[in-house]
Design a protein around this motif. Structure first.
Motif, short mmCIF file in Angstrom:
data_model
loop_
_atom_site.label_atom_id
_atom_site.label_comp_id
_atom_site.label_asym_id
_atom_site.label_seq_id
_atom_site.Cartn_x
_atom_site.Cartn_y
_atom_site.Cartn_z
N ALA A 144 38.91 28.67 41.22
CA ALA A 144 39.51 30.01 41.37
C ALA A 144 40.99 29.84 41.67
CB ALA A 144 38.82 30.78 42.51
N ASP A 173 37.29 36.60 46.56
CA ASP A 173 38.68 36.51 47.01
C ASP A 173 38.69 35.73 48.33
OD1 ASP A 173 41.42 36.85 46.99
OD2 ASP A 173 41.37 39.03 46.94
N TRP A 208 36.83 32.02 34.37
CA TRP A 208 37.24 32.61 35.65
C TRP A 208 37.29 34.12 35.50
CZ3 TRP A 208 39.66 28.62 33.14
CH2 TRP A 208 39.75 27.39 33.79
N TYR A 260 38.62 36.97 38.10
CA TYR A 260 39.25 37.20 39.40
C TYR A 260 39.80 38.62 39.43
CZ TYR A 260 42.43 36.64 43.37
OH TYR A 260 43.10 36.80 44.56
#
Length: 482
Positions: A74, A97, A388, A390
Motif C-alpha cells: 500500500a 488507511d 492496489w 486505495y
C-alpha cells in the motif's frame, strides 16, 4: 498473559489443517525482515542518492539481490504492514488507511480497525514451522494498542514483542512509548532504531542455538518527527540545503548504522551465513511540509512519479534487498516486479509448511525464481498481477495494477467519489460498487516516471480486462466493518 479468543481460533485451525503438518527445521534459515518507514525509492546510496551514505545497506545489496521493482502492499503505513504480514491485499483485512490511535478526541469509525487475530500471518507460519518469533519496532496494526479488546502482536504470531502503536514519541530520540510484551518500557535513552536493534540482538541471544528465529524489525525511521545523532547531522551540513535536510540524511544513515550492528552481531555469532535478510520500506517518501511536523521530510522518490499516498510508482515502489549468503548468489540486480505480499507464500513454501488451501493470497511464491546456484531465473513470471485499491489517494487514480512490464492506473467512477479511510456498512455499497474509469497504461520498464501513456489496443485491452477481473475479485473479499 491471558489466552484471548484469537489464540484459541488459531489453535483450532492448526489442529484441523492437514496442509500445515510440523516438520524438522534443522536446515531452515533464520529470517530477518527489516522495514523502514517512509523511506523513498531514491534514499539509499545503492539506489542513487547523491549524498546519503548507507555503506552497510549498500554492502548487503552487493552480497545478495538489489530489487529495482520492489513494491509495498500500500502507499501508506498500516495497510502496507498488514499486507506484508498476511500476504494479502490489506483490503481483505479491512485496513484501508493508516490507523489512528483510538481516543475520545478522535471520533469516528476508525477506532475499530485492527489486524484481527484470526488472520494468517508470516509469524504464525514461522512459529508453526518451529521458529521463535519476535517483533521489534512500529506495529501500527491496531487502533487500541496494548488493549485486550483488539488483537496485539502476540495474537498474530509473535512469541515476544517490543513495539509502539505508531510513531516513536516524542521523536526518534529517547522515545517514551515502547511496550514490551504488554508492559510499558518507559523512556529509552537511545535513538529508536538503535533501541530496536538492541532488543533484537538481546532476543536472538536469549534463545537456544539449535532453534531458528524469525525477527520482524519495523523501524520508525525516517518517518517524522525526525531526530538524528549530532555527529551524523554535522557530517551532512556541507551538502544539505538546510539543517532539517541534514537531519533527514542523518536519519537514514542512523538506520544504516543500526543494520550494520545487527549484521556484525550475526556474523560474530556465526549465524549470518544461514540468515535470510529482507530489507524494504512500507511506502514511498513523505511530502515536505504536507503537515505541520513534516518539515524534515526530505526523502526522494528518485525518478518515480508522485510520493507517499499516491498510486503512481513513488507511492509504493520502494528499495528492496534480499541477502542470504549460503543460498543466494551475490551481486545480483533484479528488475522483475516483486512485492512484500510475496513474503508469505515464499516462506510457506521455503519452510515446507505451505499455507491453508482456502486462504486467498495476493502474493506469489518466489522460491522457483532461484536456481540451484542461487541466481534469479530470468524466465520467472508472476502468475498474478499486483493490484492496489486505495480510497484516500492524493492523486485521482484510486486503483493501480502492475502486470509484467506494465503499470495501469484507474479512477473510480470518474474520480467523483470522495476520499475515505475506512469501509463500513454505512458507505461500503457506494465504494464496492464503483467501476474503473479513465484508465492509463504505461510501460514502466522504459517509462519509469509514467509520462508516456500507451494507446495501442492490442496492449491496453487485455490489461484492462485483467485489471477489471482482479478488481472485482478483490471487492468480493474486502472486509467491511460493522
Amino acid at each position: 498473559m491471558s489466552i484471548r479468543p484469537a489464540h484459541l481460533f488459531c489453535f483450532a485451525i492448526l489442529v484441523v489443517s492437514t496442509s500445515l503438518s510440523p516438520h524438522s527445521v534443522t536446515a531452515n534459515p533464520n529470517i530477518v525482515i527489516l522495514l523502514c518507514d517512509d523511506l523513498g525509492y531514491g534514499d539509499l546510496g545503492c539506489f542513487g542518492h547523491p549524498h546519503i551514505r548507507t555503506p552497510r545497506l549498500d554492502e548487503l545489496a552487493s552480497q545478495g539481490i538489489r530489487l529495482t521493482s520492489c513494491y509495498s502492499a500500500a502507499p501508506v503505513c498500516s495497510p502496507s504492514r498488514v499486507g506484508l504480514l498476511t500476504g494479502r491485499s490489506p483490503n481483505r483485512s479491512g485496513v484501508y488507511d493508516w490507523i489512528p490511535e483510538a481516543s475520545s478526541k478522535r471520533p469516528g469509525n476508525r477506532g475499530m480497525v485492527h489486524l484481527r487475530g484470526n488472520q494468517w500471518t508470516i509469524a504464525k507460519l514461522a512459529r508453526h514451522a518451529g521458529y521463535r518469533t519476535g517483533m521489534f519496532g512500529k506495529y501500527h496494526g491496531n487502533a487500541r494498542f496494548n488493549d485486550d479488546s483488539q488483537a496485539q502482536p502476540d495474537d498474530i504470531g509473535f512469541n515476544h514483542w517490543v513495539a509502539t502503536q505508531n510513531n516513536a514519541h516524542p521523536s526518534h530520540r529517547n522515545p517514551k512509548n515502547f511496550v514490551r510484551d504488554g508492559a510499558p518500557v518507559g523512556e529509552v535513552k537511545r535513538f529508536s532504531c538503535q533501541f530496536v536493534i538492541d532488543e533484537t540482538i538481546r532476543w536472538i541471544d536469549s534463545g537456544p542455538a539449535e532453534k531458528p528465529f524469525f525477527a520482524y524489525v519495523p523501524f520508525h525511521e525516517p518517518h517524522e518527527p525526525v531526530e538524528s545523532p549530532t555527529d551524523l547531522v554535522k557530517s551532512y551540513l556541507k551538502v544539505a540545503e538546510s539543517d532539517d535536510q541534514a537531519q533527514y540524511f542523518a536519519n537514514v544513515s542512523n538506520v544504516d548504522r543500526a543494520v550494520g550492528r545487527l549484521i556484525d552481531h550475526l556474523k560474530e555469532r556465526q549465524l549470518l551465513e544461514n540468515t535470510m535478510i529482507v530489507f524494504t520500506s512500507d511506502n514511498g517518501p513523505e511530502t515536505l511540509n504536507r503537515y505541520k511536523r513534516a518539515n524534515r521530510s526530505h526523502g526522494t522518490p528518485g525518478p518515480l512519479r508522485g510520493m507517499k499516498l499516491h498510486t503512481t510508482e513513488a507511492g509504493f515502489r520502494v528499495p528492496g534487498i534480499i541477502a542470504w549468503p549460503s543460498r543466494i548468489a551475490s551481486g545480483q540486480v533484479v528488475e522483475s516486479a516483486v512485492s512484500s505480499l510475496d513474503i508469505m507464500p515464499t516462506l510457506g513454501a521455503m519452510l515446507g509448511v505451505g499455507t491453508p488451501p482456502d486462504l486467498v493470497l495476493d502474493g506469489v511464491d518466489l522460491s522457483p525464481a532461484f536456481g540451484e546456484e542461487g541466481r534469479w531465473q530470468e524466465d520467472f513470471k508472476r502468475n498474478k498481477p499486483l493490484l492496489w485499491v486505495y480510497y484516500n489517494s492524493l492523486n485521482q487514480a484510486s486503483a493501480a495494477m502492475r502486470s509484467g512490464k506494465y503499470k495501469v492506473l484507474a479512477r473510480l467512477d470518474g474520480g467523483q467519489l470522495e476520499k475515505v479511510s475506512n469501509l463500513t456498512k454505512a458507505n461500503a455499497e457506494k465504494y464496492l460498487g464503483a467501476t474503473l474509469t479513465d484508465i492509463e497504461i504505461y510501460d514502466v520498464t522504459t517509462d519509469i516516471d509514467e509520462s508516456d501513456g500507451i494507446e495501442d489496443t492490442s496492449i491496453t485491452e487485455p490489461l484492462i480486462a485483467e485489471m477489471r477481473s482482479a478488481y472485482e475479485s478483490l471487492l468480493k473479499d474486502s472486509h467491511v466493518w460493522e
